[in-house]
Design a protein around this motif. Structure first.
Motif, mmCIF file in Angstrom:
data_model
loop_
_atom_site.group_PDB
_atom_site.id
_atom_site.type_symbol
_atom_site.label_atom_id
_atom_site.label_comp_id
_atom_site.label_asym_id
_atom_site.label_seq_id
_atom_site.Cartn_x
_atom_site.Cartn_y
_atom_site.Cartn_z
ATOM 1 N N ILE A 163 0.841 -1.227 -0.095
ATOM 2 C CA ILE A 163 -0.088 -0.049 0.128
ATOM 3 C C ILE A 163 0.786 1.407 0.099
ATOM 4 C CG2 ILE A 163 -1.802 1.343 1.471
ATOM 5 C CD1 ILE A 163 -2.551 -1.565 2.483
ATOM 6 N N VAL A 164 1.862 1.190 0.746
ATOM 7 C CA VAL A 164 2.735 2.487 0.935
ATOM 8 C C VAL A 164 3.678 2.803 -0.212
ATOM 9 C CG1 VAL A 164 4.604 3.463 2.092
ATOM 10 C CG2 VAL A 164 2.878 2.383 3.488
ATOM 11 N N ILE A 165 4.205 1.493 -0.715
ATOM 12 C CA ILE A 165 5.176 1.497 -1.642
ATOM 13 C C ILE A 165 4.479 1.951 -2.977
ATOM 14 C CG2 ILE A 165 6.614 0.258 -3.539
ATOM 15 C CD1 ILE A 165 7.899 0.534 -0.663
ATOM 16 N N THR A 166 3.162 1.447 -3.254
ATOM 17 C CA THR A 166 2.442 1.615 -4.333
ATOM 18 C C THR A 166 2.187 3.489 -4.505
ATOM 19 O OG1 THR A 166 1.264 -0.475 -4.205
ATOM 20 C CG2 THR A 166 0.091 1.598 -5.580
ATOM 21 N N CYS A 167 2.207 4.025 -3.355
ATOM 22 C CA CYS A 167 2.057 5.585 -3.687
ATOM 23 C C CYS A 167 3.396 6.168 -4.054
ATOM 24 C CB CYS A 167 2.022 6.108 -2.039
ATOM 25 S SG CYS A 167 0.578 5.448 -1.163
ATOM 26 N N TYR A 168 4.465 5.512 -4.188
ATOM 27 C CA TYR A 168 5.675 6.068 -4.608
ATOM 28 C C TYR A 168 5.739 6.082 -6.196
ATOM 29 C CZ TYR A 168 8.062 5.247 -0.118
ATOM 30 O OH TYR A 168 8.240 5.287 1.215
ATOM 31 N N TYR A 169 5.019 5.287 -6.840
ATOM 32 C CA TYR A 169 5.280 5.172 -8.172
ATOM 33 C C TYR A 169 4.581 6.452 -8.965
ATOM 34 C CZ TYR A 169 1.324 3.062 -10.139
ATOM 35 O OH TYR A 169 -0.306 2.589 -10.739
ATOM 36 N N PRO A 170 3.196 6.856 -8.651
ATOM 37 C CA PRO A 170 2.735 8.135 -9.089
ATOM 38 C C PRO A 170 3.657 9.203 -8.716
ATOM 39 C CG PRO A 170 1.369 7.105 -7.779
ATOM 40 C CD PRO A 170 2.369 6.205 -7.591
ATOM 41 N N LEU A 171 4.140 9.344 -7.654
ATOM 42 C CA LEU A 171 5.015 10.489 -7.315
ATOM 43 C C LEU A 171 6.392 10.309 -8.063
ATOM 44 C CD1 LEU A 171 4.470 10.336 -3.353
ATOM 45 C CD2 LEU A 171 3.689 11.864 -4.911
ATOM 46 N N HIS A 172 6.850 9.305 -8.320
ATOM 47 C CA HIS A 172 8.053 9.132 -9.151
ATOM 48 C C HIS A 172 7.744 9.728 -10.697
ATOM 49 C CE1 HIS A 172 11.643 7.270 -11.330
ATOM 50 N NE2 HIS A 172 10.741 7.067 -12.099
ATOM 51 N N ASN A 173 6.570 9.274 -11.082
ATOM 52 C CA ASN A 173 6.295 9.809 -12.366
ATOM 53 C C ASN A 173 6.198 11.117 -12.458
ATOM 54 O OD1 ASN A 173 6.287 7.058 -13.236
ATOM 55 N ND2 ASN A 173 3.998 6.857 -13.561
ATOM 56 N N MET A 174 5.556 11.830 -11.381
ATOM 57 C CA MET A 174 5.401 13.165 -11.513
ATOM 58 C C MET A 174 6.885 13.913 -11.251
ATOM 59 S SD MET A 174 1.935 14.136 -9.179
ATOM 60 C CE MET A 174 2.380 13.211 -7.875
ATOM 61 N N TRP A 175 7.677 13.332 -10.617
ATOM 62 C CA TRP A 175 9.163 13.915 -10.461
ATOM 63 C C TRP A 175 9.636 14.007 -11.733
ATOM 64 C CZ3 TRP A 175 12.112 16.324 -6.745
ATOM 65 C CH2 TRP A 175 13.554 16.178 -7.294
#
Length: 195
Positions: A163-175
């Motif tokens: 659940i937590v790690i899944t949040c990282y990938y859209p943030l990575h894409n935005m970055w």
């Protein structure tokens, strides 16, 4: 990079996320490097953006098994992940393909390196494939650099980690998008979530 941008649907690979030893089936989470982990398998485009992730498999499970049991595999197999997208090479119409390393199965829509004794053309193919696959290695490196919690053992249980790690990938894409859209803007990763 041209291979990825025009002829390829993406590059697939996996990384191990360090975790605490689970209370149940702990031995299943010990990876080949002898630490407890959970696997994040991702498909990325030519810009290093995540386009599909699969997270939660125990560290002991091989990349090919994770992939064969994924929704991505099923969609690629059915021809629905890249619907109606083909490329023409010479006079031959071909499906869009993804690139993987030797851990992945050779499929009509997945290119992987040659193995065994190779001739010079096979070595050249492997070199070019490896060079094209570097986008996923670099993107995973940037992901870990931005969210350094991926480098250390997570104290979350195996249910909450995905659940937590899944949040990282859209943030990575935005970055990644932001860095391309405004490359001169002086921002460092320490200004973002995860530090």
């Amino acid at each position: 990079m041209a291979l990825l941008q025009w002829d390829c649907g993406g590059v697939i690979d996996g990384i191990h996320i360090p975790i605490l030893a689970p209370e149940h089936q702990g031995s299943e989470y010990i990876n080949r490097k002898k630490y407890f982990s959970m696997v994040l398998q991702a498909l990325m485009d030519h810009k290093g953006h995540f386009t599909n992730i699969n997270l939660g498999w125990p560290g002991k499970v091989h990349d090919a098994r994770i992939f064969r049991n994924s929704g991505l595999f099923q969609q690629l197999q059915q021809g629905t992940y890249f619907p109606d997208q083909k490329i023409t090479v010479g006079d031959v119409e071909m499906p869009i393909v993804i690139l993987g390393d030797s851990a992945y199965p050779l499929m009509p829509w997945l290119m992987k390196p040659y193995t065994g004794t190779l001739d010079s053309s096979q070595e050249l193919f492997n070199y070019r494939l490896s060079k094209s696959r570097m986008v996923v290695e670099c993107a995973f490196g940037r992901l870990k650099g931005h969210w350094r919690s991926l480098l250390t053992r997570s104290d979350l249980n195996e249910t909450n980690i995905p659940i937590v790690i899944t949040c990282y990938y859209p943030l990575h894409n935005m970055w990644e998008w932001f860095q391309r859209a405004a490359p001169s803007f002086p921002i460092r990763s320490s200004h973002w979530v995860g530090h």
